[in-house]
Motif scaffolding. Structure first.
Motif, mmCIF file in Angstrom:
data_model
loop_
_atom_site.group_PDB
_atom_site.id
_atom_site.type_symbol
_atom_site.label_atom_id
_atom_site.label_comp_id
_atom_site.label_asym_id
_atom_site.label_seq_id
_atom_site.Cartn_x
_atom_site.Cartn_y
_atom_site.Cartn_z
ATOM 1 N N TYR A 45 -36.999 -31.476 18.805
ATOM 2 C CA TYR A 45 -37.707 -30.588 17.879
ATOM 3 C C TYR A 45 -37.404 -29.123 18.191
ATOM 4 O O TYR A 45 -37.230 -28.300 17.282
ATOM 5 C CB TYR A 45 -39.208 -30.856 17.972
ATOM 6 N N SER A 46 -37.326 -28.805 19.481
ATOM 7 C CA SER A 46 -36.998 -27.422 19.854
ATOM 8 C C SER A 46 -35.585 -27.069 19.400
ATOM 9 O O SER A 46 -35.324 -25.959 18.924
ATOM 10 C CB SER A 46 -37.147 -27.237 21.359
ATOM 11 N N ARG A 47 -34.657 -28.018 19.534
ATOM 12 C CA ARG A 47 -33.293 -27.767 19.061
ATOM 13 C C ARG A 47 -33.258 -27.588 17.547
ATOM 14 O O ARG A 47 -32.526 -26.743 17.020
ATOM 15 C CB ARG A 47 -32.380 -28.912 19.475
ATOM 16 N N GLU A 54 -30.988 -20.370 13.214
ATOM 17 C CA GLU A 54 -29.592 -19.960 13.038
ATOM 18 C C GLU A 54 -29.138 -20.162 11.593
ATOM 19 O O GLU A 54 -28.416 -19.330 11.031
ATOM 20 C CB GLU A 54 -28.703 -20.755 13.990
ATOM 21 N N LEU A 55 -29.581 -21.278 10.982
ATOM 22 C CA LEU A 55 -29.213 -21.550 9.591
ATOM 23 C C LEU A 55 -29.779 -20.489 8.649
ATOM 24 O O LEU A 55 -29.105 -20.040 7.718
ATOM 25 C CB LEU A 55 -29.712 -22.935 9.186
ATOM 26 N N GLN A 59 -27.625 -18.179 6.206
ATOM 27 C CA GLN A 59 -27.885 -18.124 4.768
ATOM 28 C C GLN A 59 -28.079 -16.689 4.294
ATOM 29 O O GLN A 59 -27.607 -16.307 3.216
ATOM 30 C CB GLN A 59 -29.115 -18.968 4.430
ATOM 31 N N THR A 60 -28.748 -15.889 5.101
ATOM 32 C CA THR A 60 -28.912 -14.475 4.747
ATOM 33 C C THR A 60 -27.561 -13.767 4.698
ATOM 34 O O THR A 60 -27.267 -13.006 3.761
ATOM 35 C CB THR A 60 -29.835 -13.789 5.766
ATOM 36 N N GLN A 61 -26.717 -14.033 5.695
ATOM 37 C CA GLN A 61 -25.382 -13.438 5.694
ATOM 38 C C GLN A 61 -24.565 -13.920 4.496
ATOM 39 O O GLN A 61 -23.828 -13.145 3.875
ATOM 40 C CB GLN A 61 -24.655 -13.781 6.996
#
Length: 226
Positions: A45-47, A54-55, A59-61
C-alpha cells in the motif's frame, strides 16, 4: 537408598503433551502468516501511494506538454495553410491565361486573305471544395488535408473569312498554321485541340462583290487545376 516420588510428573506430562499439540502449532503458524500478510499489505500500500504520487506528477507534466504540443500543431497547421495560399498565388501569377499571348500568336499566323471577324474567349471554373485531414486514435495525421481547387477551362472561338481567289482553300492552311504556331501550341497544352466547327458555303459580299467562305474554329485549351 531413598525413594523419590515426583508428584508433578503427571502435570508435567500433560503440559508437555499440550506443547506438542499440532492444533496449537497450526494456530501459531496461522497467526504468523496473518501478521506477515498484514506487513506485506502495508508495504504494498505504501508503494502504491508513492507510485500514485509519481503518476500524478507525470500527468501534470503531460498536461503541460500536451498544451505546448497542441499550440505547436496549431501553428504548424496555420503555416501549412499560408504556404498553400502562397503556392496557389504563385501558380496563378505564373500560369494564368494572358490575352496578350493569344493576340500575339494570332498576329503571327495571320494571312492577308483570311481576316478575323470575331474573337471570343470563354473561361469556366469548376470549384472543388477542400478535404479535411484524417487522424487516428492517437491523434496522428494519417491523411493530409487537401485545399480547395479550381479547374480552369478556356474555350477560344475564332470567326474568319477566306477571301482568297478560290474561297475555301485557305481554311485548312490557316487551321494548320494556328496549330503549329509555338505560342499557340503552348497555350493549347498537350491535350488541347483546334477544331473546325463551321464551314459555310461560298457567298459574295454585297458591298464589294467579292466571294468568300465564312468558317469557325474552336480552340479548347488544356484544363488547368489551380
Amino acid at each position: 537408598m531413598p525413594i523419590r516420588l515426583n508428584l508433578l510428573a503427571e502435570a508435567q506430562a500433560l503440559e508437555e503433551e499440550r506443547r506438542r499439540d499440532p492444533v496449537k502449532r497450526a494456530l501459531l503458524a496461522a497467526v504468523a502468516l496473518v501478521i506477515c500478510s498484514l506487513l506485506g499489505s502495508l508495504i504494498f500500500y505504501s508503494r502504491v501511494l508513492i507510485q500514485n504520487s509519481e503518476l500524478a506528477g507525470l500527468q501534470t507534466q503531460w498536461q503541460l506538454l500536451q498544451k505546448d504540443y497542441e499550440q505547436a500543431r496549431d501553428h504548424e497547421k496555420r503555416l501549412a495553410e499560408v504556404r498553400q495560399r502562397l503556392a496557389a498565388l504563385h501558380q496563378l501569377a505564373t500560369n494564368r491565361f494572358l490575352q496578350g499571348n493569344l493576340l500575339q500568336a494570332l498576329q503571327k499566323v495571320a494571312l492577308p486573305d483570311v481576316p478575323l471577324t470575331r474573337l471570343k474567349v470563354e473561361q469556366f471554373y469548376v470549384l472543388t471544395p477542400p478535404t479535411p485531414g484524417k487522424t487516428n486514435a492517437a491523434g496522428r495525421l494519417t491523411q493530409p488535408p487537401k485545399p480547395a481547387t479550381a479547374t480552369e477551362r478556356i474555350l477560344i472561338t475564332l470567326d474568319a473569312r477566306d477571301e482568297s481567289p478560290n474561297p475555301g482553300d485557305l481554311v485548312t492552311v490557316y487551321k494548320d498554321r494556328l496549330s503549329r504556331e509555338p505560342l499557340f501550341k503552348e497555350l493549347l497544352g498537350s491535350k488541347g485541340e483546334v477544331v473546325l466547327r463551321n464551314l459555310a458555303p461560298p457567298v459574295q459580299d454585297p458591298r464589294t462583290g467579292q466571294g468568300f467562305v465564312a468558317f469557325t474554329l474552336e480552340c479548347r485549351l488544356e484544363e488547368r487545376v489551380r
